[in-house]
Structures are given as C-alpha cells and as structure tokens.
Design a protein around this motif. Structure first.
Motif, mmCIF file in Angstrom:
data_model
loop_
_atom_site.group_PDB
_atom_site.id
_atom_site.type_symbol
_atom_site.label_atom_id
_atom_site.label_comp_id
_atom_site.label_asym_id
_atom_site.label_seq_id
_atom_site.Cartn_x
_atom_site.Cartn_y
_atom_site.Cartn_z
ATOM 1 N N GLN A 69 49.891 21.157 -25.771
ATOM 2 C CA GLN A 69 49.816 21.450 -24.338
ATOM 3 C C GLN A 69 48.370 21.429 -23.852
ATOM 4 O OE1 GLN A 69 51.326 25.303 -23.191
ATOM 5 N NE2 GLN A 69 51.964 24.530 -21.191
ATOM 6 N N ALA A 70 47.443 21.841 -24.722
ATOM 7 C CA ALA A 70 46.024 21.829 -24.377
ATOM 8 C C ALA A 70 45.409 20.447 -24.575
ATOM 9 C CB ALA A 70 45.282 22.858 -25.223
ATOM 10 N N GLY A 71 46.188 19.502 -25.097
ATOM 11 C CA GLY A 71 45.683 18.153 -25.331
ATOM 12 C C GLY A 71 44.770 18.062 -26.539
ATOM 13 N N ASN A 72 44.893 19.013 -27.453
ATOM 14 C CA ASN A 72 44.037 19.065 -28.637
ATOM 15 C C ASN A 72 44.690 18.291 -29.783
ATOM 16 O OD1 ASN A 72 42.292 19.706 -30.679
ATOM 17 N ND2 ASN A 72 42.260 21.909 -30.250
ATOM 18 N N LYS A 73 44.506 16.980 -29.783
ATOM 19 C CA LYS A 73 45.125 16.114 -30.805
ATOM 20 C C LYS A 73 44.597 16.423 -32.198
ATOM 21 C CE LYS A 73 46.410 11.433 -31.950
ATOM 22 N NZ LYS A 73 47.493 11.893 -32.786
ATOM 23 N N GLN A 74 43.324 16.761 -32.313
ATOM 24 C CA GLN A 74 42.759 17.078 -33.629
ATOM 25 C C GLN A 74 43.451 18.284 -34.253
ATOM 26 O OE1 GLN A 74 38.563 17.495 -32.854
ATOM 27 N NE2 GLN A 74 38.148 15.391 -33.539
ATOM 28 N N GLU A 75 43.734 19.280 -33.455
ATOM 29 C CA GLU A 75 44.412 20.467 -33.980
ATOM 30 C C GLU A 75 45.859 20.160 -34.344
ATOM 31 O OE1 GLU A 75 45.043 24.472 -35.172
ATOM 32 O OE2 GLU A 75 43.313 23.134 -35.082
ATOM 33 N N GLN A 90 51.389 11.039 -38.981
ATOM 34 C CA GLN A 90 50.732 10.768 -37.710
ATOM 35 C C GLN A 90 51.624 11.296 -36.599
ATOM 36 O OE1 GLN A 90 50.376 6.543 -37.822
ATOM 37 N NE2 GLN A 90 48.631 6.570 -39.217
ATOM 38 N N SER A 91 50.989 11.785 -35.543
ATOM 39 C CA SER A 91 51.797 12.323 -34.453
ATOM 40 C C SER A 91 51.242 11.891 -33.112
ATOM 41 C CB SER A 91 51.853 13.851 -34.536
ATOM 42 O OG SER A 91 50.558 14.387 -34.425
ATOM 43 N N GLU A 92 52.143 11.734 -32.183
ATOM 44 C CA GLU A 92 51.840 11.471 -30.769
ATOM 45 C C GLU A 92 52.684 12.452 -29.983
ATOM 46 O OE1 GLU A 92 49.701 9.204 -29.501
ATOM 47 O OE2 GLU A 92 49.145 8.555 -31.521
ATOM 48 N N PHE A 93 52.134 12.994 -28.931
ATOM 49 C CA PHE A 93 52.897 13.979 -28.171
ATOM 50 C C PHE A 93 52.721 13.764 -26.686
ATOM 51 C CE2 PHE A 93 48.881 15.734 -29.601
ATOM 52 C CZ PHE A 93 48.274 16.098 -28.413
ATOM 53 N N SER A 94 53.662 14.297 -25.961
ATOM 54 C CA SER A 94 53.652 14.262 -24.503
ATOM 55 C C SER A 94 54.244 15.591 -24.032
ATOM 56 C CB SER A 94 54.484 13.079 -23.995
ATOM 57 O OG SER A 94 55.848 13.303 -24.249
ATOM 58 N N PRO A 95 54.264 15.831 -22.739
ATOM 59 C CA PRO A 95 54.888 17.077 -22.267
ATOM 60 C C PRO A 95 56.369 17.176 -22.613
ATOM 61 C CG PRO A 95 53.477 16.182 -20.568
ATOM 62 C CD PRO A 95 53.543 15.146 -21.659
ATOM 63 N N SER A 96 57.020 16.044 -22.886
ATOM 64 C CA SER A 96 58.452 16.100 -23.166
ATOM 65 C C SER A 96 58.810 16.118 -24.640
ATOM 66 C CB SER A 96 59.167 14.929 -22.481
ATOM 67 O OG SER A 96 58.683 13.715 -22.990
ATOM 68 N N ALA A 115 60.201 7.526 -38.889
ATOM 69 C CA ALA A 115 59.771 7.927 -37.549
ATOM 70 C C ALA A 115 60.772 8.935 -36.987
ATOM 71 C CB ALA A 115 59.677 6.720 -36.630
ATOM 72 N N MET A 116 60.227 10.019 -36.442
ATOM 73 C CA MET A 116 61.052 11.053 -35.819
ATOM 74 C C MET A 116 60.526 11.298 -34.406
ATOM 75 S SD MET A 116 61.406 13.895 -38.843
ATOM 76 C CE MET A 116 59.669 13.974 -39.273
ATOM 77 N N PHE A 117 61.425 11.516 -33.488
ATOM 78 C CA PHE A 117 61.071 11.839 -32.117
ATOM 79 C C PHE A 117 61.833 13.096 -31.738
ATOM 80 C CE2 PHE A 117 60.701 7.306 -32.705
ATOM 81 C CZ PHE A 117 59.380 7.084 -32.320
ATOM 82 N N LEU A 118 61.090 14.149 -31.464
ATOM 83 C CA LEU A 118 61.703 15.437 -31.179
ATOM 84 C C LEU A 118 61.368 15.859 -29.759
ATOM 85 C CD1 LEU A 118 60.669 17.140 -34.530
ATOM 86 C CD2 LEU A 118 62.885 16.139 -33.987
ATOM 87 N N LYS A 119 62.371 16.240 -29.019
ATOM 88 C CA LYS A 119 62.182 16.672 -27.631
ATOM 89 C C LYS A 119 61.837 18.144 -27.604
ATOM 90 C CE LYS A 119 64.350 16.604 -23.168
ATOM 91 N NZ LYS A 119 65.337 16.066 -22.312
ATOM 92 N N TRP A 120 60.868 18.503 -26.768
ATOM 93 C CA TRP A 120 60.529 19.907 -26.637
ATOM 94 C C TRP A 120 60.334 20.340 -25.193
ATOM 95 C CZ3 TRP A 120 55.478 19.507 -29.894
ATOM 96 C CH2 TRP A 120 54.481 18.904 -29.155
ATOM 97 N N GLY A 121 60.520 19.460 -24.283
ATOM 98 C CA GLY A 121 60.348 19.863 -22.889
ATOM 99 C C GLY A 121 61.263 19.111 -21.972
#
Length: 121
Positions: A69-75, A90-96, A115-121
C-alpha cells in the motif's frame, strides 16, 4: 426464383479432386524433458503451498499489504524472499491484488514457472 449468374465459375469452390497430399514424418516423441519439468514443477508447487501458508498468517499478510500500500516494492520483495530459499520469488502488486511468480533457483535452462494471482482489494 432466379439465381445469380455463373460468370464461368464452378458452383463448387473445389471442383477438382485434391491429388497432392503432404506426408510428414515426425521424429519419435521423447518425454525426458517433459518428465524433468514435471518433477521440478512438483517442487515449485510445494513452494507455492509454502507461500500461500505464509500469506494466510494474519501478521505476515498485514506486513506485505502495508508495504504494498505504501508502494515499498523492496520491502515486499524482502518479505517474499523470507518465505523460501529454494526458489526465486518475484512479485508485482496493485491496489486490487498481488501477482507472485516462482522460478526454480538452480537451473541452466528454465523448465517451468508457477504464477499465482491473489486478489486483496
């Protein structure tokens, strides 16, 4: 009832029988590489289960989602790497949601990828 004029063309688009048949000879099928990929994919699926189990822990999920949520990809990457040492995560994230890709760590030629895609929003 009248039909449109013929204009010299046959009613059937292929009026001549096909006399040219191409005969292809294929090499004998070898499943060695496929079997190797399958065995390595079983290992990746175990890593996938490990990732899902870790993400299902409330405190870990909160850490990952807060960093994302903070956009901290390194963390987020650091947290994901704490889950497994046997695979590259490896991970990629979005608000959803979050997309996670798991590769085998020690491979000369890539055999497979999970590859896994998990919804969280």
């Amino acid at each position: 009832m009248s039909y449109p004029p013929n204009y010299g063309y046959s009613v059937f688009p292929y009026s001549y029988p096909h006399t040219h048949y191409w005969i292809r000879e294929y090499p004998q099928v070898k499943t060695d590489i496929l079997n190797h990929s399958i065995q390595d994919y079983y290992k990746l699926m175990e890593e996938g289960y490990r990732i899902l189990n870790k993400l299902s822990e409330h405190s870990f999920a909160v850490q990952v989602m807060t960093a994302a949520q903070a956009g901290n990809k390194q963390e987020v990457d650091r947290l994901m790497k704490t889950i497994s040492s046997n695979a590259t995560i490896q991970s990629e994230f979005s608000p959803s949601g979050i997309g996670i890709t798991v590769d085998p760590k020690v491979q000369n030629t890539p055999c497979c990828k999970l590859a896994m895609f998990l919804k969280w929003g």
